[in-house]
Design a protein around this motif. Structure first.
Motif, PDB file in Angstrom:
ATOM      1  N   ILE A   9       0.848  -1.193   0.000  1.00 56.95           N
ATOM      2  CA  ILE A   9       0.000   0.000   0.000  1.00 56.95           C
ATOM      3  C   ILE A   9       0.882   1.241   0.000  1.00 56.95           C
ATOM      4  O   ILE A   9       1.656   1.465   0.922  1.00 56.95           O
ATOM      5  N   GLY A  10       0.787   2.040  -1.062  1.00 55.05           N
ATOM      6  CA  GLY A  10       1.511   3.304  -1.123  1.00 55.05           C
ATOM      7  C   GLY A  10       2.687   3.261  -2.075  1.00 55.05           C
ATOM      8  O   GLY A  10       3.521   2.358  -2.002  1.00 55.05           O
ATOM      9  N   ALA A  11       2.775   4.254  -2.966  1.00 57.25           N
ATOM     10  CA  ALA A  11       3.835   4.292  -3.984  1.00 57.25           C
ATOM     11  C   ALA A  11       4.844   5.401  -3.732  1.00 57.25           C
ATOM     12  O   ALA A  11       5.364   6.010  -4.660  1.00 57.25           O
ATOM     13  N   GLY A  12       5.104   5.666  -2.456  1.00 55.77           N
ATOM     14  CA  GLY A  12       6.216   6.533  -2.105  1.00 55.77           C
ATOM     15  C   GLY A  12       7.508   5.734  -2.123  1.00 55.77           C
ATOM     16  O   GLY A  12       7.541   4.592  -2.587  1.00 55.77           O
ATOM     17  N   PRO A  13       8.604   6.289  -1.604  1.00 55.58           N
ATOM     18  CA  PRO A  13       9.887   5.568  -1.646  1.00 55.58           C
ATOM     19  C   PRO A  13       9.852   4.236  -0.914  1.00 55.58           C
ATOM     20  O   PRO A  13      10.429   3.258  -1.394  1.00 55.58           O
ATOM     21  N   SER A  14       9.167   4.159   0.224  1.00 58.42           N
ATOM     22  CA  SER A  14       9.097   2.890   0.959  1.00 58.42           C
ATOM     23  C   SER A  14       8.315   1.842   0.184  1.00 58.42           C
ATOM     24  O   SER A  14       8.701   0.673   0.117  1.00 58.42           O
ATOM     25  N   GLY A  15       7.188   2.254  -0.394  1.00 61.86           N
ATOM     26  CA  GLY A  15       6.378   1.306  -1.148  1.00 61.86           C
ATOM     27  C   GLY A  15       7.064   0.815  -2.402  1.00 61.86           C
ATOM     28  O   GLY A  15       7.003  -0.379  -2.736  1.00 61.86           O
ATOM     29  N   LEU A  16       7.735   1.717  -3.125  1.00 58.06           N
ATOM     30  CA  LEU A  16       8.411   1.317  -4.358  1.00 58.06           C
ATOM     31  C   LEU A  16       9.547   0.346  -4.076  1.00 58.06           C
ATOM     32  O   LEU A  16       9.715  -0.656  -4.791  1.00 58.06           O
ATOM     33  N   THR A  17      10.346   0.625  -3.042  1.00 62.37           N
ATOM     34  CA  THR A  17      11.446  -0.295  -2.732  1.00 62.37           C
ATOM     35  C   THR A  17      10.915  -1.614  -2.199  1.00 62.37           C
ATOM     36  O   THR A  17      11.501  -2.673  -2.468  1.00 62.37           O
ATOM     37  N   MET A  18       9.801  -1.582  -1.468  1.00 64.55           N
ATOM     38  CA  MET A  18       9.205  -2.825  -0.997  1.00 64.55           C
ATOM     39  C   MET A  18       8.732  -3.665  -2.183  1.00 64.55           C
ATOM     40  O   MET A  18       8.996  -4.885  -2.247  1.00 64.55           O
ATOM     41  N   LEU A  19       8.035  -3.050  -3.121  1.00 63.60           N
ATOM     42  CA  LEU A  19       7.557  -3.767  -4.301  1.00 63.60           C
ATOM     43  C   LEU A  19       8.718  -4.361  -5.084  1.00 63.60           C
ATOM     44  O   LEU A  19       8.697  -5.547  -5.454  1.00 63.60           O
ATOM     45  N   LYS A  20       9.724  -3.568  -5.320  1.00 61.56           N
ATOM     46  CA  LYS A  20      10.869  -4.022  -6.118  1.00 61.56           C
ATOM     47  C   LYS A  20      11.591  -5.177  -5.439  1.00 61.56           C
ATOM     48  O   LYS A  20      11.934  -6.184  -6.071  1.00 61.56           O
ATOM     49  N   THR A  21      11.800  -5.087  -4.129  1.00 61.80           N
ATOM     50  CA  THR A  21      12.514  -6.142  -3.407  1.00 61.80           C
ATOM     51  C   THR A  21      11.710  -7.433  -3.376  1.00 61.80           C
ATOM     52  O   THR A  21      12.248  -8.531  -3.589  1.00 61.80           O
ATOM     53  N   LEU A  22      10.409  -7.327  -3.112  1.00 61.89           N
ATOM     54  CA  LEU A  22       9.572  -8.523  -3.071  1.00 61.89           C
ATOM     55  C   LEU A  22       9.532  -9.213  -4.435  1.00 61.89           C
ATOM     56  O   LEU A  22       9.594 -10.453  -4.518  1.00 61.89           O
ATOM     57  N   LEU A  23       9.433  -8.446  -5.500  1.00 59.81           N
ATOM     58  CA  LEU A  23       9.440  -9.040  -6.836  1.00 59.81           C
ATOM     59  C   LEU A  23      10.771  -9.732  -7.113  1.00 59.81           C
ATOM     60  O   LEU A  23      10.807 -10.844  -7.673  1.00 59.81           O
ATOM     61  N   GLU A  24      11.867  -9.093  -6.736  1.00 53.84           N
ATOM     62  CA  GLU A  24      13.192  -9.703  -6.908  1.00 53.84           C
ATOM     63  C   GLU A  24      13.290 -11.041  -6.184  1.00 53.84           C
ATOM     64  O   GLU A  24      13.938 -11.973  -6.666  1.00 53.84           O
ATOM     65  N   ASP A  25      12.650 -11.127  -5.033  1.00 51.37           N
ATOM     66  CA  ASP A  25      12.767 -12.315  -4.194  1.00 51.37           C
ATOM     67  C   ASP A  25      11.688 -13.358  -4.476  1.00 51.37           C
ATOM     68  O   ASP A  25      11.518 -14.307  -3.709  1.00 51.37           O
ATOM     69  N   GLY A  26      10.956 -13.170  -5.559  1.00 51.11           N
ATOM     70  CA  GLY A  26      10.053 -14.214  -6.004  1.00 51.11           C
ATOM     71  C   GLY A  26       8.622 -14.117  -5.555  1.00 51.11           C
ATOM     72  O   GLY A  26       7.824 -15.036  -5.799  1.00 51.11           O
ATOM     73  N   PHE A  27       8.239 -13.013  -4.898  1.00 47.46           N
ATOM     74  CA  PHE A  27       6.849 -12.853  -4.478  1.00 47.46           C
ATOM     75  C   PHE A  27       6.001 -12.326  -5.640  1.00 47.46           C
ATOM     76  O   PHE A  27       6.499 -11.625  -6.529  1.00 47.46           O
ATOM     77  N   ASP A  28       4.735 -12.642  -5.611  1.00 48.00           N
ATOM     78  CA  ASP A  28       3.761 -12.109  -6.564  1.00 48.00           C
ATOM     79  C   ASP A  28       3.155 -10.870  -5.927  1.00 48.00           C
ATOM     80  O   ASP A  28       2.140 -10.932  -5.239  1.00 48.00           O
ATOM     81  N   ALA A  29       3.800  -9.725  -6.146  1.00 51.05           N
ATOM     82  CA  ALA A  29       3.450  -8.506  -5.426  1.00 51.05           C
ATOM     83  C   ALA A  29       2.746  -7.501  -6.336  1.00 51.05           C
ATOM     84  O   ALA A  29       3.110  -7.337  -7.501  1.00 51.05           O
ATOM     85  N   THR A  30       1.747  -6.814  -5.761  1.00 51.10           N
ATOM     86  CA  THR A  30       1.031  -5.741  -6.442  1.00 51.10           C
ATOM     87  C   THR A  30       0.947  -4.554  -5.503  1.00 51.10           C
ATOM     88  O   THR A  30       0.674  -4.711  -4.309  1.00 51.10           O
ATOM     89  N   LEU A  31       1.178  -3.375  -6.051  1.00 54.80           N
ATOM     90  CA  LEU A  31       1.142  -2.151  -5.243  1.00 54.80           C
ATOM     91  C   LEU A  31      -0.132  -1.377  -5.570  1.00 54.80           C
ATOM     92  O   LEU A  31      -0.514  -1.238  -6.743  1.00 54.80           O
ATOM     93  N   TYR A  32      -0.775  -0.836  -4.531  1.00 58.35           N
ATOM     94  CA  TYR A  32      -2.002  -0.055  -4.670  1.00 58.35           C
ATOM     95  C   TYR A  32      -1.733   1.378  -4.205  1.00 58.35           C
ATOM     96  O   TYR A  32      -1.276   1.602  -3.079  1.00 58.35           O
ATOM     97  N   GLU A  33      -1.996   2.344  -5.083  1.00 57.74           N
ATOM     98  CA  GLU A  33      -1.705   3.748  -4.804  1.00 57.74           C
ATOM     99  C   GLU A  33      -2.927   4.592  -5.159  1.00 57.74           C
ATOM    100  O   GLU A  33      -3.476   4.485  -6.257  1.00 57.74           O
ATOM    101  N   ARG A  34      -3.366   5.450  -4.225  1.00 62.64           N
ATOM    102  CA  ARG A  34      -4.573   6.239  -4.454  1.00 62.64           C
ATOM    103  C   ARG A  34      -4.344   7.397  -5.418  1.00 62.64           C
ATOM    104  O   ARG A  34      -5.297   7.868  -6.053  1.00 62.64           O
ATOM    105  N   ARG A  35      -3.119   7.887  -5.516  1.00 64.74           N
ATOM    106  CA  ARG A  35      -2.837   8.931  -6.499  1.00 64.74           C
ATOM    107  C   ARG A  35      -2.773   8.336  -7.908  1.00 64.74           C
ATOM    108  O   ARG A  35      -2.765   7.123  -8.080  1.00 64.74           O
ATOM    109  N   GLN A  36      -2.633   9.214  -8.894  1.00 70.19           N
ATOM    110  CA  GLN A  36      -2.541   8.768 -10.274  1.00 70.19           C
ATOM    111  C   GLN A  36      -1.102   8.668 -10.769  1.00 70.19           C
ATOM    112  O   GLN A  36      -0.859   8.458 -11.961  1.00 70.19           O
TER     113      GLN A  36
END
Length: 542
Positions: A9-36
């Motif tokens: 949840i959230g596409a700020g710096p914490s959310g983007l690095t979390m998404l990127k790291t989880l994808l690198e490590d084999g998780f099926d990750a999706t990020l949800y961001e209320r902004r456009q």
């Protein structure tokens, strides 16, 4: 890998690095961001319910200690980035690592709860006025701790016929043209709002209840945060661990000395002193306000206490102003716990004699709810205790991913609960000394030490004082050792050492060297060359 579906949840710096790291490590990750768009608060939004940096906002820390671990800041950026530049940098990061296809923009998360069988999470969100529900195995709340406005209430405010607005909703200074405005609070936010108001308002006052620590972006021609190196951070954390009272005295003395050195003499009429403790209050970058205080353009008043009429406001020292048109509350933010629901919202009051502070969230390391540590993490409850929060999202993401994929073991629930109790008792004791403590504060040596170990950065091992590996690194590559230990704290150091716990980045060494070379060649700068912003035509120095 079981239980691979993760929502971020959230596409700020914490959310983007979390998404990127989880994808690198084999998780099926999706990020949800209320902004456009990605970027968090650095992505400008006209929505007054969204916390956003103003177009005139400039980062408090320089690009040399900012950014992501494996994606260098471009040389074209100034020392201190503007919001559009931060947003561009994060957008480029998302494109470079193929994150955009895993991001749902315009998704306003409404609630997160457990399913009936307590085997998965149900995430409800609105997109294009359509409510949708997805079932996921794990969830990472990365929506930040600057999400929900702290709005105080005042006696008699129902009598006031003017505008009362939190800075979260502040966008356009022209709406205050020829008006008398009181800004409540003196912080980095006020440091943006006040100079922005001055060219338009008839008169601006700033009201604050207690002292404030003034710092500038530069000190002696260098970005101020370059004073903090990895080695000095080690000194500080060692003192905090073994000699906490001495550490507090030294930290408060140091920031007091630096503040006076940076900004010069302080007029008692500004009410900045006595300074609050550095360990419970972050310094505010409001350097553009100081010249306005000096020449009388802005007047400092004691804390606002009550409204006494349609345009009347009273302050703590008894001063009453009878011609006020608007009050802008720069009173800070807190995490938004509404989407989390009752599942992980349990609060407790520490059983410490005399404690009368707020209930505290039961999170291990202020990150994991003990009952769901294997499937839920909350990066919205740790305002204090990190180094650069922008870059430290990388370390946190690596640590979380390692816990969830079994690379790093954590205590069982019973042990976690005991450690949470002990931490809450510590926070309560800090509150007894200073009731202004942030309830999300952590002990840096404990918090950062665990995160670095869990993430596998290897910094303590290869840059520590008593490590054989550190001595070997010093002997083998003394120049790089000195850069990492005594130079700018770059995020690239988080990806340099191969510890087997996370991916390294082959460009880390070159990036670390480049930052050090740029800093050596660029600084010190003369005052007239410093990268100060000019806000709405207000001169930045007198």
């Amino acid at each position: 890998m079981d239980r691979r579906r993760v929502a971020v949840i959230g596409a700020g710096p914490s959310g983007l690095t979390m998404l990127k790291t989880l994808l690198e490590d084999g998780f099926d990750a999706t990020l949800y961001e209320r902004r456009q768009q990605v970027g968090g608060l650095w992505a400008y939004s006209d929505n007054p319910q969204h916390t956003t940096a103003l177009p005139v906002t400039r980062a408090n820390i320089s690009k040399y200690t900012c950014g992501f671990s494996d994606f260098p800041m471009l040389d074209k950026y100034p020392d201190h980035l503007l919001p559009g530049q931060f947003q561009e940098y994060m957008q480029d990061y998302a494109k470079h690592f193929g994150l955009l296809e895993h991001i749902v923009l315009g998704a306003d998360v409404q609630s997160v709860r457990r399913n009936v069988a307590d085997t998965a999470w149900l995430l409800e969100y609105d997109k294009d006025d359509v409510q949708q529900t997805v079932e996921i195995d794990r969830i990472a709340f990365c929506h930040g701790y600057q999400t929900r406005a702290k709005i105080p209430s005042f006696e008699g405010q129902e009598l006031f016929e003017g505008t009362i607005m939190h800075s979260q909703a502040y966008r356009d200074p022209t709406q205050f043209k020829d008006k008398n405005v009181v800004v409540v609070g003196l912080s980095s936010t006020a440091g943006d709002v006040i100079p922005n108001l001055v060219p338009h308002a008839a008169k601006v006052y700033v009201s604050h209840r207690r002292g404030a620590i003034p710092v500038k972006r530069y000190r002696n021609g260098y970005p101020g945060e370059l004073l903090v190196t990895y080695r000095r951070r080690q000194y500080s954390q060692t003192l905090q661990k073994h000699f906490p009272r001495l550490h507090k005295r030294l930290a408060d003395f140091a920031i007091s000395h630096l503040a006076r050195q940076m900004v010069g003499p302080l007029d008692p009429a500004w009410h900045l002193e006595p300074f609050p403790s550095l360990l419970v209050t972050l310094p505010g970058v409001f350097e553009l306000v100081l010249p306005l205080l000096r020449d009388g353009t802005v007047t400092s008043l004691r804390g606002l206490t009550r409204f006494t009429g349609p345009r009347s406001v009273e302050f703590a020292d008894g001063t009453v102003l009878d011609n006020i048109d608007a009050v802008v509350l720069c009173t800070g933010y807190e995490a938004d716990w509404a989407p989390v629901g009752a599942v992980v919202e349990t609060d407790t009051v520490p059983p410490v004699k005399g404690y009368a502070g707020p209930p505290l969230r039961r999170l291990w390391m202020n990150l994991f709810p003990p009952a769901y540590a294997d499937s839920c993490v909350m990066l919205c409850y740790s305002a204090f205790g990190k180094n650069n929060g922008f870059s430290f999202g990388d370390v946190t993401a690596q640590a979380v991913s390692n816990v969830w994929r079994g690379v790093e073991r954590v205590p069982d629930r019973e042990a976690m609960e005991r450690q949470v109790d002990a931490h809450h008792a510590w926070v309560a004791r800090q509150w007894l000394e200073d009731e202004h403590v942030d309830p999300s504060m952590v002990r840096q040596w404990e918090f950062q030490g665990w995160l670095h170990e869990a993430a596998g950065t290897g910094l303590d091992k290869y840059l520590g004082w008593f490590s054989w590996e550190a001595w070997k690194f010093w002997w083998r590559d003394r120049e790089l050792y000195n850069m990492m230990a005594h130079g700018p704290e770059t995020a690239h150091a988080f990806r340099f050492f191969d510890t087997g716990k996370r991916r390294t980045w082959e460009g880390a060494r070159d990036a670390i060297v480049h930052v050090n070379e740029v800093v050596r060649s660029r600084f010190p700068v003369k005052e007239e060359d410093e990268d100060y912003p000019t806000i709405a035509g207000v001169p930045t120095r007198k």
